[in-house]
Motif scaffolding. Structure first.
Motif, PDB file in Angstrom:
ATOM      1  N   ASN A  85      40.217 -21.145  -5.684  1.00  0.00           N
ATOM      2  CA  ASN A  85      41.161 -22.189  -6.099  1.00  0.00           C
ATOM      3  C   ASN A  85      42.400 -21.675  -6.814  1.00  0.00           C
ATOM      4  O   ASN A  85      43.149 -22.441  -7.399  1.00  0.00           O
ATOM      5  CB  ASN A  85      40.442 -23.201  -7.008  1.00  0.00           C
ATOM      6  CG  ASN A  85      40.143 -22.623  -8.379  1.00  0.00           C
ATOM      7  OD1 ASN A  85      40.078 -21.409  -8.565  1.00  0.00           O
ATOM      8  ND2 ASN A  85      39.946 -23.484  -9.358  1.00  0.00           N
TER       9      ASN A  85
ATOM     10  N   VAL B 146      45.402 -23.463  -5.471  1.00  0.00           N
ATOM     11  CA  VAL B 146      45.184 -24.858  -5.070  1.00  0.00           C
ATOM     12  C   VAL B 146      46.370 -25.739  -5.457  1.00  0.00           C
ATOM     13  O   VAL B 146      46.684 -26.727  -4.774  1.00  0.00           O
ATOM     14  CB  VAL B 146      43.869 -25.397  -5.694  1.00  0.00           C
ATOM     15  CG1 VAL B 146      43.983 -25.547  -7.196  1.00  0.00           C
ATOM     16  CG2 VAL B 146      43.487 -26.729  -5.064  1.00  0.00           C
TER      17      VAL B 146
ATOM     18  N   ILE C  93      40.986 -24.298   1.643  1.00  0.00           N
ATOM     19  CA  ILE C  93      39.889 -24.473   0.688  1.00  0.00           C
ATOM     20  C   ILE C  93      38.591 -24.780   1.428  1.00  0.00           C
ATOM     21  O   ILE C  93      37.606 -24.050   1.327  1.00  0.00           O
ATOM     22  CB  ILE C  93      40.200 -25.604  -0.315  1.00  0.00           C
ATOM     23  CG1 ILE C  93      41.509 -25.332  -1.044  1.00  0.00           C
ATOM     24  CG2 ILE C  93      39.049 -25.756  -1.309  1.00  0.00           C
ATOM     25  CD1 ILE C  93      41.524 -24.082  -1.885  1.00  0.00           C
TER      26      ILE C  93
ATOM     27  N   PRO D 113      38.272 -19.542 -12.504  1.00  0.00           N
ATOM     28  CA  PRO D 113      38.918 -20.704 -11.877  1.00  0.00           C
ATOM     29  C   PRO D 113      39.661 -21.592 -12.864  1.00  0.00           C
ATOM     30  O   PRO D 113      40.465 -22.419 -12.464  1.00  0.00           O
ATOM     31  CB  PRO D 113      37.745 -21.457 -11.221  1.00  0.00           C
ATOM     32  CG  PRO D 113      36.564 -21.040 -11.986  1.00  0.00           C
ATOM     33  CD  PRO D 113      36.808 -19.622 -12.404  1.00  0.00           C
TER      34      PRO D 113
ATOM     35  N   PRO E  81      44.161 -21.426 -11.469  1.00  0.00           N
ATOM     36  CA  PRO E  81      45.158 -22.421 -11.067  1.00  0.00           C
ATOM     37  C   PRO E  81      46.353 -22.493 -12.016  1.00  0.00           C
ATOM     38  O   PRO E  81      47.465 -22.803 -11.589  1.00  0.00           O
ATOM     39  CB  PRO E  81      44.360 -23.734 -11.079  1.00  0.00           C
ATOM     40  CG  PRO E  81      42.948 -23.308 -10.873  1.00  0.00           C
ATOM     41  CD  PRO E  81      42.816 -21.998 -11.595  1.00  0.00           C
TER      42      PRO E  81
ATOM     43  N   TYR F 287      33.611 -28.875  -5.544  1.00  0.00           N
ATOM     44  CA  TYR F 287      34.428 -28.726  -4.341  1.00  0.00           C
ATOM     45  C   TYR F 287      35.123 -30.047  -3.985  1.00  0.00           C
ATOM     46  O   TYR F 287      36.260 -30.054  -3.524  1.00  0.00           O
ATOM     47  CB  TYR F 287      33.579 -28.260  -3.163  1.00  0.00           C
ATOM     48  CG  TYR F 287      33.283 -26.778  -3.144  1.00  0.00           C
ATOM     49  CD1 TYR F 287      34.084 -25.908  -2.429  1.00  0.00           C
ATOM     50  CD2 TYR F 287      32.202 -26.253  -3.821  1.00  0.00           C
ATOM     51  CE1 TYR F 287      33.824 -24.542  -2.393  1.00  0.00           C
ATOM     52  CE2 TYR F 287      31.928 -24.896  -3.800  1.00  0.00           C
ATOM     53  CZ  TYR F 287      32.735 -24.044  -3.082  1.00  0.00           C
ATOM     54  OH  TYR F 287      32.467 -22.705  -3.053  1.00  0.00           O
TER      55      TYR F 287
ATOM     56  N   LEU G  34      38.127 -30.275  -6.105  1.00  0.00           N
ATOM     57  CA  LEU G  34      39.227 -29.441  -5.621  1.00  0.00           C
ATOM     58  C   LEU G  34      39.883 -30.040  -4.380  1.00  0.00           C
ATOM     59  O   LEU G  34      41.090 -29.924  -4.186  1.00  0.00           O
ATOM     60  CB  LEU G  34      38.721 -28.036  -5.299  1.00  0.00           C
ATOM     61  CG  LEU G  34      38.250 -27.168  -6.477  1.00  0.00           C
ATOM     62  CD1 LEU G  34      37.792 -25.809  -5.972  1.00  0.00           C
ATOM     63  CD2 LEU G  34      39.352 -27.003  -7.506  1.00  0.00           C
TER      64      LEU G  34
ATOM     65  N   ILE H 124      43.222 -28.914 -14.156  1.00  0.00           N
ATOM     66  CA  ILE H 124      42.080 -28.428 -13.376  1.00  0.00           C
ATOM     67  C   ILE H 124      41.192 -27.567 -14.257  1.00  0.00           C
ATOM     68  O   ILE H 124      39.968 -27.506 -14.075  1.00  0.00           O
ATOM     69  CB  ILE H 124      42.569 -27.650 -12.139  1.00  0.00           C
ATOM     70  CG1 ILE H 124      43.055 -28.614 -11.062  1.00  0.00           C
ATOM     71  CG2 ILE H 124      41.465 -26.763 -11.564  1.00  0.00           C
ATOM     72  CD1 ILE H 124      43.598 -27.956  -9.821  1.00  0.00           C
TER      73      ILE H 124
ATOM     74  N   ALA I 281      34.268 -31.116   0.198  1.00  0.00           N
ATOM     75  CA  ALA I 281      35.728 -31.003   0.107  1.00  0.00           C
ATOM     76  C   ALA I 281      36.393 -31.686   1.302  1.00  0.00           C
ATOM     77  O   ALA I 281      37.414 -32.371   1.147  1.00  0.00           O
ATOM     78  CB  ALA I 281      36.137 -29.536   0.035  1.00  0.00           C
TER      79      ALA I 281
END
Length: 397
Positions: free
Chosen positions: A26, A29, A50, A145, A149, A225, A228, A250, A354
């Motif tokens: 991510n 993302v 993703i 993560p 981001p 997921y 995301l 995030i 996702a």
């Protein structure tokens, strides 16, 4: 002749290896909308960076686990890093969406880092101690993560989305060098042949426990997921967030995962694996129910969304280390294969969640499908954890 490690790795090496493996999911993302504009394609197509990536890693995990049981952890990790470095360069230089997605899928080879780091820990420690150690290792799964981001959003605004893949390339080279000099082999009892190894697979697949552990991991991660897959569109249309702001928010779910992982590292050695799993699932479900309740009563605020999602992070941090340790402890001689199977179900389920979220979430209804999908996934994880508890008690009886 270059120096090559012959002793087990330092825990710091496993932390960095896991961090890069997870951050690659991510990191960029927040750039998906901008990438869709540059490549002149739909958001749903770019979202395959993703969801498609997760699907590819699911397939690779089914291969990586057995290979590591036969050939050892070290050569598979080294090979995965080399492929990741080359694929990162391919993504950086891509001029169209098809080329980009091809190399993006190849980047999935880095997943060997996270799943085999787990196997390395299980090679050296018994189940509960491994769960505790994996709790601390999982903190890398949270920090990476969480910060990724944020950094990816800043890089996008300053230099464009391709800067993220320059970072991937550089980190891959550094980590390959570190693993070469520090990551010695820990699989001291490799399978004699692939044929003999695959003959043992029915025993692994017949275990009710491993399916319970693996499905609990899959649905727990599925909520993340789904987050995301849908949050970039929701953040832009509902709250008007920039890429940098989205990267910060995030981080709330991964900050929760960091806290949950710390608690898991602290307490997992004292409690049954199923106890930690069930508590984690309850925390996640309660948070999402509260979030949905706030929106239904008209409280449309960023903290109604990201506050609820933080509970998902805490719950996953409590659940995942114990689920992983449990799956690898069902048949210790097949720890790599068990880790690969559970990991494949985790990212495969994540890819499905996702994709579902990407289809359901629109500019008009974004919040409810997002939180609803996350709640469904979290509830299914709770059912899987309760199933493992039922298996344990029925076999004891």
């Amino acid at each position: 002749m270059f120096y090559s490690a012959t002793t087990p790795p330092k825990f710091f090496t496993l932390i960095l290896l896991s961090a890069l493996s997870v951050a690659s999911l991510n990191f960029f993302v927040t750039s998906l909308s901008n990438m869709a504009e540059e490549f002149q394609t739909d958001y749903a197509v770019v979202n395959l960076a993703i969801a498609g990536y997760a699907g590819m890693t699911a397939v690779l995990l089914l291969i990586i686990g057995p290979l590591s049981d036969r050939l050892g952890r070290r050569p598979i990790i080294i090979a995965g890093l080399i492929i990741f470095i080359l694929a990162s360069m391919g993504c950086l230089l891509a001029e169209d969406i098809s080329t980009f997605l091809f190399f993006r899928l190849l980047q999935g080879a880095i997943v060997s880092g996270s799943v085999l780091s787990n196997a390395v820990v299980r090679d050296m420690l018994p189940a509960r101690e491994a769960a505790s150690k994996l709790g601390y290792l999982a903190m890398a799964w949270a920090v990476a993560p969480m910060l990724g981001p944020m950094l990816g959003g800043v890089l996008d605004e300053l230099f464009g989305w391709r800067a993220s893949f320059i970072v991937f390339f550089g980190l891959g080279v550094v980590l390959l060098s570190l693993c070469w000099i520090d990551l010695g082999e820990t699989n001291k009892n490799p399978s004699e042949t692939f044929a003999k190894q695959f003959k043992d697979y029915p025993e692994l697949f017949r275990s009710r426990r491993i399916w319970g552990y693996a499905l609990c991991m899959a649905f727990s991660a599925g909520a993340f997921y789904a987050f995301l897959g849908g949050v970039p569109l929701v953040a832009k249309t509902v709250f008007g967030m920039s890429a940098t702001s989205l990267g910060f928010y995030i981080g709330t779910i991964t900050a929760g995962f960091l806290l949950g992982s710390f608690l898991s590292g602290r307490f997992a050695r004292y409690y049954q694996l199923t106890t930690m799993m069930i508590m984690g699932r309850i925390v996640a479900c309660v948070g999402l129910v509260l979030g949905l309740g706030l929106f239904l009563t008209g409280v449309v605020h960023v903290f109604s969304l990201f506050g609820a999602c933080m509970f998902v992070g805490i719950g996953n941090g409590l659940t995942m280390p114990s689920s992983s340790a449990g799956a690898m402890s069902v048949r210790p001689r097949l720890a790599g294969s068990a880790s690969g199977l559970s990991g494949a179900l985790t990212v495969g389920g994540g890819a499905v969640m996702a994709s579902i979220t990407g289809i359901l979430v629109t500019e008009q209804n974004g919040i409810y499908p997002l939180l609803g999908t996350m709640l469904f996934s979290s509830l299914m994880g709770l059912i899987a954890a309760l199933y493992v508890l039922w298996v344990d008690r029925s076999e004891e009886a």
